[in-house]
Write a protein that holds these residues in place. Structure first.
Motif, PDB file in Angstrom:
ATOM      1  N   ALA A 146       5.537  10.420 -11.989  1.00  0.00           N
ATOM      2  CA  ALA A 146       7.051   9.094 -12.919  1.00  0.00           C
ATOM      3  C   ALA A 146       7.854   8.916 -12.584  1.00  0.00           C
ATOM      4  O   ALA A 146       8.746   7.943 -12.848  1.00  0.00           O
ATOM      5  N   ASP A 147       8.813  10.401 -11.887  1.00  0.00           N
ATOM      6  CA  ASP A 147      10.262   9.494 -11.448  1.00  0.00           C
ATOM      7  C   ASP A 147       9.827   9.416  -9.816  1.00  0.00           C
ATOM      8  O   ASP A 147      11.182   9.265  -9.100  1.00  0.00           O
ATOM      9  N   HIS A 148       8.720   8.473  -9.532  1.00  0.00           N
ATOM     10  CA  HIS A 148       9.015   8.463  -8.078  1.00  0.00           C
ATOM     11  C   HIS A 148       9.829   6.934  -8.118  1.00  0.00           C
ATOM     12  O   HIS A 148       9.779   5.957  -9.283  1.00  0.00           O
ATOM     13  N   PRO A 149      10.467   6.746  -7.350  1.00  0.00           N
ATOM     14  CA  PRO A 149      11.564   5.061  -7.363  1.00  0.00           C
ATOM     15  C   PRO A 149      10.900   3.663  -7.748  1.00  0.00           C
ATOM     16  O   PRO A 149      11.158   2.998  -8.031  1.00  0.00           O
ATOM     17  N   SER A 150       9.424   4.209  -7.182  1.00  0.00           N
ATOM     18  CA  SER A 150       8.395   2.642  -7.421  1.00  0.00           C
ATOM     19  C   SER A 150       7.964   2.857  -8.812  1.00  0.00           C
ATOM     20  O   SER A 150       7.861   1.094  -9.387  1.00  0.00           O
ATOM     21  N   ARG A 151       8.198   3.394  -9.481  1.00  0.00           N
ATOM     22  CA  ARG A 151       7.616   3.356 -11.057  1.00  0.00           C
ATOM     23  C   ARG A 151       9.041   2.966 -11.647  1.00  0.00           C
ATOM     24  O   ARG A 151       8.646   2.142 -13.535  1.00  0.00           O
ATOM     25  N   ASP A 152      10.014   2.821 -11.247  1.00  0.00           N
ATOM     26  CA  ASP A 152      10.847   1.967 -12.492  1.00  0.00           C
ATOM     27  C   ASP A 152      10.951   0.539 -12.257  1.00  0.00           C
ATOM     28  O   ASP A 152       9.889  -0.261 -11.741  1.00  0.00           O
ATOM     29  N   GLU A 153      11.480   0.326 -13.465  1.00  0.00           N
ATOM     30  CA  GLU A 153      11.188  -0.953 -13.708  1.00  0.00           C
ATOM     31  C   GLU A 153      11.740  -2.084 -13.229  1.00  0.00           C
ATOM     32  O   GLU A 153      11.185  -2.937 -13.089  1.00  0.00           O
ATOM     33  N   GLN A 154      12.542  -1.550 -12.651  1.00  0.00           N
ATOM     34  CA  GLN A 154      13.549  -2.698 -11.050  1.00  0.00           C
ATOM     35  C   GLN A 154      12.136  -2.979 -10.916  1.00  0.00           C
ATOM     36  O   GLN A 154      12.795  -3.916 -10.113  1.00  0.00           O
ATOM     37  N   ASP A 155      11.486  -2.270 -10.619  1.00  0.00           N
ATOM     38  CA  ASP A 155      10.215  -2.604  -9.182  1.00  0.00           C
ATOM     39  C   ASP A 155       9.017  -3.674  -9.353  1.00  0.00           C
ATOM     40  O   ASP A 155       8.572  -3.981  -8.614  1.00  0.00           O
ATOM     41  N   THR A 156       8.741  -2.676 -10.664  1.00  0.00           N
ATOM     42  CA  THR A 156       6.930  -3.303 -10.890  1.00  0.00           C
ATOM     43  C   THR A 156       7.721  -3.937 -12.491  1.00  0.00           C
ATOM     44  O   THR A 156       7.814  -3.632 -13.193  1.00  0.00           O
ATOM     45  N   PHE A 157       6.016  -5.115 -12.770  1.00  0.00           N
ATOM     46  CA  PHE A 157       6.379  -5.459 -13.885  1.00  0.00           C
ATOM     47  C   PHE A 157       5.602  -4.852 -14.811  1.00  0.00           C
ATOM     48  O   PHE A 157       4.603  -4.592 -14.515  1.00  0.00           O
ATOM     49  N   TYR A 158       5.955  -4.673 -16.218  1.00  0.00           N
ATOM     50  CA  TYR A 158       5.238  -3.469 -16.890  1.00  0.00           C
ATOM     51  C   TYR A 158       5.156  -4.777 -18.294  1.00  0.00           C
ATOM     52  O   TYR A 158       5.867  -6.007 -18.369  1.00  0.00           O
ATOM     53  N   TYR A 193       2.134  -7.145  -7.234  1.00  0.00           N
ATOM     54  CA  TYR A 193       3.525  -8.446  -7.977  1.00  0.00           C
ATOM     55  C   TYR A 193       4.504  -7.153  -8.058  1.00  0.00           C
ATOM     56  O   TYR A 193       4.156  -5.904  -7.822  1.00  0.00           O
ATOM     57  N   ARG A 194       5.634  -8.022  -7.742  1.00  0.00           N
ATOM     58  CA  ARG A 194       6.552  -6.942  -7.241  1.00  0.00           C
ATOM     59  C   ARG A 194       7.805  -7.238  -8.444  1.00  0.00           C
ATOM     60  O   ARG A 194       7.854  -9.189  -7.750  1.00  0.00           O
ATOM     61  N   ARG A 195       9.253  -6.923  -9.021  1.00  0.00           N
ATOM     62  CA  ARG A 195       9.979  -7.699  -9.167  1.00  0.00           C
ATOM     63  C   ARG A 195      11.500  -7.987  -8.139  1.00  0.00           C
ATOM     64  O   ARG A 195      12.549  -7.014  -8.075  1.00  0.00           O
ATOM     65  N   ASP A 196      10.793  -8.156  -7.140  1.00  0.00           N
ATOM     66  CA  ASP A 196      11.852  -8.796  -5.982  1.00  0.00           C
ATOM     67  C   ASP A 196      12.240 -10.410  -6.585  1.00  0.00           C
ATOM     68  O   ASP A 196      11.249 -10.760  -6.348  1.00  0.00           O
ATOM     69  N   THR A 197      13.675 -10.535  -5.979  1.00  0.00           N
ATOM     70  CA  THR A 197      14.517 -11.827  -5.801  1.00  0.00           C
ATOM     71  C   THR A 197      13.336 -12.663  -5.048  1.00  0.00           C
ATOM     72  O   THR A 197      13.722 -12.093  -3.457  1.00  0.00           O
ATOM     73  N   PRO A 198      12.307 -13.706  -4.881  1.00  0.00           N
ATOM     74  CA  PRO A 198      12.650 -14.579  -3.756  1.00  0.00           C
ATOM     75  C   PRO A 198      13.817 -14.949  -2.401  1.00  0.00           C
ATOM     76  O   PRO A 198      14.691 -15.427  -3.141  1.00  0.00           O
ATOM     77  N   ASP A 199      12.991 -14.573  -1.398  1.00  0.00           N
ATOM     78  CA  ASP A 199      13.719 -15.190  -0.230  1.00  0.00           C
ATOM     79  C   ASP A 199      12.850 -15.279   0.905  1.00  0.00           C
ATOM     80  O   ASP A 199      11.833 -15.394   0.536  1.00  0.00           O
ATOM     81  N   ALA A 200      13.262 -15.510   2.462  1.00  0.00           N
ATOM     82  CA  ALA A 200      12.844 -16.148   2.987  1.00  0.00           C
ATOM     83  C   ALA A 200      11.939 -14.887   3.613  1.00  0.00           C
ATOM     84  O   ALA A 200      10.689 -14.849   3.985  1.00  0.00           O
ATOM     85  N   THR A 201      11.884 -13.646   3.038  1.00  0.00           N
ATOM     86  CA  THR A 201      10.801 -12.927   3.612  1.00  0.00           C
ATOM     87  C   THR A 201      10.223 -11.880   1.989  1.00  0.00           C
ATOM     88  O   THR A 201       9.362 -11.130   2.303  1.00  0.00           O
TER      89      THR A 201
END
Ligand code: DAH
Length: 337
Positions: A146-158, A193-201
Motif C-alpha cells: 500500500a505504501d508503494h509510490p505507484s499506488r498514489d492517487e497521483q499515478d493511478t485512476f481510482y 491507464y495512468r494519470r500522465d499529462t499527455p506530451d510527446a512520449t
C-alpha cells in the motif's frame, strides 16, 4: 374558354406532373401542354377572343401556368435523373464506379499482432483481462504494498467504488494463475491507464503486452533465450539484447532489457543517444510472494514475466517522434503504415 376553365386546366396539368412516376410520363405531360402543338399554345390563340376587361388577368394566368408547369417538370426531371429511376435520364451504367479507398489497420494493432504472433510460435497463448481492476489484482497480489509510490492517487485512476483503471497489464498474470494450474505460458496485450499529462512520449491511455511463463525449473536463461528470439523476430537477425539490473515489486531478480539500436546497429547514433542500446521492456523472475498470492507452490515452480509498452516499440520501429500521432486518427498519418 373562361378564366375558370383556364384555372382548372392549370390545376389538372400541375397534378399530372406531380403524379408522373417516371421520366417518360413526365415527358408526356410536357408534350401535352408545352410543346408547339400542345394545349398551352392553343390557349394563347384563344386570347384574342377574350373580352378586353378579362384579357390582362387571362394573359397573366396563362403565363403563370406556363412558367409553373415548366419549373415543376424541370425539378422533377432532375430528381429522376439523380435517383436513377429512369435509365434514360442521366444515369450512365457504363461510367466507372467511384473508388472507395481501403482502410489500413492502425499501427498499434499491427505491432500488437506482430508481437503476439512471435510469442504464439513459441507456444504462448493469448489471455485477456478487464481494463477495470481490483486493487488486489493490480497491486497487492503483485507484491506491491500500500505504501508503494505507484499506488498514489497521483499515478493511478481510482473509481468511486474502490476499483481502479489498471496501470499495467500485469494483473492478467494474477487472474490467469488464479484460474489455471501450472504450467502457464501466456501473452496478454491490452490497454493501460495512468494519470500522465499527455506530451510527446506520454499518454494517459496506452497499451502493453504482458508475458508469463511458469513451470518447473524455469530459469533466467530461459527468459534470455525467449527474449533473444523475440528480438530477432521483431528487429531482424543481427539484433543483440542485454539485461540491466532493475527493480520491479513482482519479480526478483528484475531486469530492464535493451536491444541494440536498430538505426546504427549498436555503433551509437542520435536515436540511441550514442549508447548503441535502446530500452525496450521490463522483465524478471516471478517473485515467490506473487506465487503465494495466487496459490502456487513456489518450492515447486519458478517462472519469468515481462511487460512492454506497445506505443514505445511502434514509435521505435516506425521512427514516430510524437505518441499523440497515434491517437489523432488522421488518415494522412494512418495510411502510411
Ligand atoms: N508492469 C511493468 C510496468 O508497467 C512492466 C513489467 C516489468 C511487467 C516486469 C512484468 C515484469 O511482468 O516482469 O512497467
Amino acid at each position: 374558354m373562361t378564366l375558370q376553365d383556364l384555372i382548372d386546366m392549370k390545376a389538372a396539368a400541375l397534378e399530372k406532373a406531380r403524379n408522373a412516376e417516371n421520366a417518360e410520363a413526365l415527358e408526356g405531360v410536357r408534350i401535352e401542354y408545352l410543346a408547339r402543338k400542345g394545349l398551352l399554345p392553343k390557349v394563347m390563340q384563344e386570347l384574342k377572343n377574350v373580352s378586353p376587361e378579362e384579357k390582362p388577368m387571362f394573359g397573366k394566368t396563362v403565363n403563370d401556368f406556363k412558367n409553373e408547369l415548366a419549373e415543376r417538370i424541370k425539378t422533377k426531371q432532375a430528381e429522376f435523373a439523380a435517383s436513377g429511376t429512369s435509365a434514360g435520364a442521366g444515369f450512365d451504367l457504363t461510367q466507372p464506379g467511384q473508388w472507395q479507398g481501403l482502410g489500413t489497420r492502425h499501427p498499434i494493432t499491427q505491432i500488437t499482432d506482430r508481437i503476439t504472433r512471435i510469442f504464439q510460435t513459441l507456444g504462448f497463448t493469448v489471455a485477456d483481462g478487464p481494463d477495470i481492476e481490483t486493487v488486489w489484482n493490480n497491486f497487492d497480489a503483485l507484491n506491491t504494498p500500500a505504501d508503494h509510490p505507484s499506488r498514489d492517487e497521483q499515478d493511478t485512476f481510482y473509481l468511486n467504488n474502490g476499483d481502479l483503471m489498471r496501470c499495467h497489464t500485469s494483473p492478467v498474470q494474477v487472474r490467469y494463475m488464479m484460474e489455471h494450474k501450472p504450467p502457464v505460458r501466456i501473452i496478454s496485450p491490452g490497454r493501460c491507464y495512468r494519470r500522465d499529462t499527455p506530451d510527446a512520449t506520454h499518454s494517459a491511455n496506452f497499451h502493453q503486452v504482458e508475458g508469463l511463463y511458469v513451470d518447473e525449473n524455469v530459469s533466467l536463461a530461459d527468459l534470455k533465450g525467449t527474449l533473444s528470439y523475440f528480438a530477432r523476430e521483431l528487429m531482424g537477425p543481427n539484433v543483440k539484447i542485454r539485461f540491466r539490473p532493475h527493480f520491479f515489486p513482482f519479480t526478483e531478480p528484475s531486469v530492464e532489457v535493451d536491444f541494440t539500436c536498430h538505426v546504427c546497429n549498436g555503433k551509437g547514433c542520435r536515436v540511441c543517444k550514442n549508447s548503441g542500446w535502446i530500452e525496450i521492456l521490463g522483465a524478471g523472475m516471478v517473485d515467490p510472494n506473487v506465487f503465494q498470492s495466487v496459490g502456487y507452490d513456489s518450492s515447486k515452480v519458478t517462472g519469468f514475466a515481462f511487460g512492454m509498452g506497445i506505443e514505445r516499440i511502434t514509435m521505435i520501429l516506425y521512427g514516430i517522434h510524437d505518441i499523440r500521432n497515434l491517437y489523432e486518427n488522421d488518415v494522412r498519418f494512418l495510411s502510411q503504415f
